[in-house]
Design an enzyme around this catalytic site. Structure first.
Site, short mmCIF file in Angstrom:
data_model
loop_
_atom_site.label_atom_id
_atom_site.label_comp_id
_atom_site.label_asym_id
_atom_site.label_seq_id
_atom_site.Cartn_x
_atom_site.Cartn_y
_atom_site.Cartn_z
N ASN A 56 10.60 22.94 30.25
CA ASN A 56 11.40 23.38 31.40
C ASN A 56 10.77 24.52 32.20
O ASN A 56 11.40 25.07 33.10
CB ASN A 56 12.80 23.81 30.92
CG ASN A 56 13.42 22.74 30.06
OD1 ASN A 56 13.56 22.94 28.85
ND2 ASN A 56 13.76 21.60 30.62
N VAL B 174 10.80 27.77 36.84
CA VAL B 174 11.77 27.55 35.77
C VAL B 174 12.77 26.50 36.20
O VAL B 174 13.33 26.57 37.30
CB VAL B 174 12.53 28.86 35.44
CG1 VAL B 174 13.55 28.64 34.36
CG2 VAL B 174 11.55 29.96 35.05
N CYS B 175 13.00 25.52 35.34
CA CYS B 175 13.99 24.49 35.59
C CYS B 175 15.26 24.84 34.81
O CYS B 175 15.35 24.60 33.61
CB CYS B 175 13.47 23.12 35.17
SG CYS B 175 14.61 21.78 35.54
N LEU B 176 16.19 25.47 35.51
CA LEU B 176 17.46 25.85 34.92
C LEU B 176 18.52 25.56 35.98
O LEU B 176 18.48 26.13 37.08
CB LEU B 176 17.44 27.35 34.55
CG LEU B 176 18.64 27.90 33.81
CD1 LEU B 176 18.81 27.22 32.45
CD2 LEU B 176 18.49 29.40 33.62
#
Length: 184
Positions: A105, A112-114
Site C-alpha cells: 500500500n 500512500v494508499c489509504l
C-alpha cells in the site's frame, strides 16, 4: 449577544493597537485552529511519535514516525511527512512516506494508499484517525488495494515469501532490482 459584540470590539481594538506598534499578528486560518486542536488531543499508540522539523510555529507541516511492535514490519522505523492545507478539515492532509519500504500500500516514491486520505475523507476525521490508519497498514497490509502491485501479489500468493522480502528490505537488502536502506 451583547457579550459577543464586546469581545469582537475588544479584538479589533487589540489588533489596531498591535498594528500601530509595528508588529504584525498572523491570523490563524480555520484549518490551523482545527489542526492545533487535533494535535493537542492526539492519543497515539506508544509506537508512534510526532515531530515538527520546522518548529512548533509551523503546525501545518510535521512528521510522524511509526515503529510497529507487531506484524511483518515489527522492529522497523518508518517516517511520514504531513502537509496540511488551510482548507483542513474539508481537505485531507497530504501524506508521504519518507522511508523506502516494501509494502503493498506504499509505492517506492512514498505515495500512500489509504482510503481515508482519498475518497473516504470526511471533515469529522482528524490527524489521530490518519495516524491510526497508517499504523494499521503496517499491522494489516492490504493486497486488495495496492500501489506496489508486485508486493501485493507476493502477499496474496505467498505470505511466507512476503515476510522474507519485508525482513530483507528492512535490513537493507534487495528485492529484485530495488535496493532498500536499512530501517531497523
Amino acid at each position: 449577544m451583547i457579550g459577543l459584540f464586546k469581545v469582537k470590539e475588544k479584538q479589533r481594538e487589540e489588533s489596531k493597537n498591535t498594528n500601530t506598534r509595528g508588529s504584525s499578528v498572523k491570523k490563524q486560518s480555520a484549518g490551523e485552529l482545527r489542526l492545533h486542536k487535533d494535535i493537542t488531543e492526539l492519543n497515539l499508540p506508544k509506537s508512534c511519535a510526532i515531530s515538527f522539523p520546522n518548529g512548533k510555529s509551523d503546525l501545518m507541516n510535521f512528521e510522524v514516525t511509526i515503529k510497529p511492535d507487531e506484524g511483518y514490519y515489527k522492529g522497523g522505523k518508518f517516517v511520514f511527512t504531513f502537509q496540511v492545507s488551510p482548507l483542513y478539515p474539508h481537505e485531507a492532509p497530504k501524506v508521504k512516506c519518507r522511508s523506502k519500504v516494501y509494502h503493498p500500500n506504499i509505492d517506492l516514491e512514498g505515495s500512500v494508499c489509504l482510503n481515508i486520505l482519498r475518497e473516504d475523507w470526511k471533515p469529522v476525521l482528524n490527524i489521530n484517525t490518519v495516524i491510526y490508519g497508517l499504523f494499521h497498514l503496517f499491522t494489516e497490509p492490504n493486497y486488495e488495494d495496492p500501489l506496489n502491485h508486485d508486493a501485493a501479489a507476493v502477499l496474496r500468493d505467498n505470505p511466507k515469501l512476503f515476510e522474507s522480502n519485508v525482513k530483507r528490505a528492512m535490513s537493507g537488502g534487495h528485492i529484485g532490482d530495488t535496493s532498500f536502506p536499512r530501517c531497523m
